[in-house]
Design an enzyme around this catalytic site. Structure first.
Site, short mmCIF file in Angstrom:
data_model
loop_
_atom_site.label_atom_id
_atom_site.label_comp_id
_atom_site.label_asym_id
_atom_site.label_seq_id
_atom_site.Cartn_x
_atom_site.Cartn_y
_atom_site.Cartn_z
N LYS A 30 0.85 -1.20 0.00
CA LYS A 30 0.00 0.00 0.00
C LYS A 30 0.88 1.25 0.00
O LYS A 30 0.89 2.04 0.95
CB LYS A 30 -0.94 -0.01 1.21
CG LYS A 30 -1.92 -1.18 1.20
CD LYS A 30 -2.76 -1.19 2.47
CE LYS A 30 -3.71 -2.37 2.50
NZ LYS A 30 -4.50 -2.43 3.76
N THR A 31 1.63 1.40 -1.06
CA THR A 31 2.58 2.50 -1.18
C THR A 31 2.08 3.55 -2.16
O THR A 31 1.09 3.35 -2.86
CB THR A 31 3.94 1.96 -1.66
OG1 THR A 31 3.74 1.15 -2.82
CG2 THR A 31 4.60 1.11 -0.58
#
Length: 307
Positions: free
Chosen positions: A147-148
């Site tokens: 989840k970047t």
């Protein structure tokens, strides 16, 4: 032999720095016109109010290299510092120093924030995450997630490594992870795993998200390497993990696998998740909404100022 985190970076990473510079100055450099090209010295200062971890130095070096400036670091990548700290000195022409200033500061702020959260807080408490987890009996792996920020993953994963946690899979090609949508689309866990193995071969680990013990058993039987017990919490997590270990620990059904817990991990429930039966604790709290570390770049006044 000394190994540096920068040795991990792929050959393509430097081209991304040029893109950042092009994005920030797409046409005229009006401020640069004002200051001109007189040689100047600038101090890079680590600020804020708390101890922090320095991360992102290779990217800063490349930013200023493209601008014909040089950076002299006074502390090393991964070092901790107390504010206000003179972390580096940058030498170059005035307008080039300012062309690289904001890009370098933004990058350091984000990367160092992730490294600091990874090493120290993980957003759980002021106590180091690893120490906090170990106080509950946890001896496994603490990992980030995918989840970047789009376009900035390399820097964020790099910050996790400097901070001392496992970056987990880098992208969709580096490990096969089958989540609920994959399984529903394929029809079953067994069918999804069979299709994944057909194309992924022996070299890629297969991580499967499950909702309960029944799904976990199906995934293990089908050959999953990692079982993600998603949002299973409290006493249920420990009891499910123990039963899975017992069932598949010997005899004809003996299987090797890792157990991962993920989803909604906070300070209040960490003790329930960081247990000895779990191998991997993955959390996005080390890179989503982390507090950035404040840095500034201050050009030093020339001893001779001409009016």
């Amino acid at each position: 032999m000394t190994h540096h985190y920068s040795h991990l970076l792929p050959p393509s990473w430097k081209s991304q720095v040029a893109v950042w510079l092009a994005e920030d100055t797409p046409s005229f450099d009006y401020g640069g016109f004002v200051v001109g090209e007189a040689p100047r010295k600038a101090f890079l200062l680590g600020k804020g109010s708390k101890r922090a971890v320095l991360a992102g130095t290779p990217f800063v070096d490349e930013i200023f290299r493209l601008l014909d400036c040089t950076v002299e670091w006074h502390i090393s990548e991964g070092d901790e510092f107390e504010p206000i700290k003179h972390v580096a000195t940058v030498l170059g022409k005035a307008r080039y120093l300012l062309l690289g200033e904001r890009i370098a500061l933004n990058l350091l702020a984000r990367c160092s924030g992730i490294a600091t959260a990874s090493r120290d807080r993980c957003d759980f408490s002021s106590k180091r995450t690893k120490d906090l987890a170990e106080s509950y009996g946890f001896r496994g792996i603490i990992a980030g997630t995918r989840k970047t920020t789009p376009g900035f993953r390399l820097v964020e994963k790099y910050g996790m490594l400097v901070g001392g946690i496992d970056p987990h899979r880098f992208d969709l090609s580096s490990m096969i992870m089958l989540k609920d949508n994959h399984i529903w689309s394929a029809g079953s866990i067994t069918a999804a795993i069979a299709r994944a193995r057909q194309v992924g071969g022996f070299s890629l680990l297969l991580d499967v998200e499950v909702r309960d013990e029944e799904e976990a058993n199906e995934a293990i039987a089908a050959g999953a390497d990692v079982i993600m017990l998603d949002n299973i919490e409290g006493s249920e997590l420990a009891s499910v993990a123990r039963r899975l270990r017992e069932r598949w620990s010997g005899g004809q059904e003996k299987k090797k696998f890792l157990l991962e817990t993920s989803g909604g991990i906070t300070e209040s429930n960490l003790g329930e998740r960081a247990i000895s039966e779990i191998d991997i604790l993955s959390t996005s709290s080390v890179h989503q909404s982390v507090q950035h570390i404040d840095f500034s770049l201050k050009i030093q006044m020339s001893p001779k100022v001409v009016a």
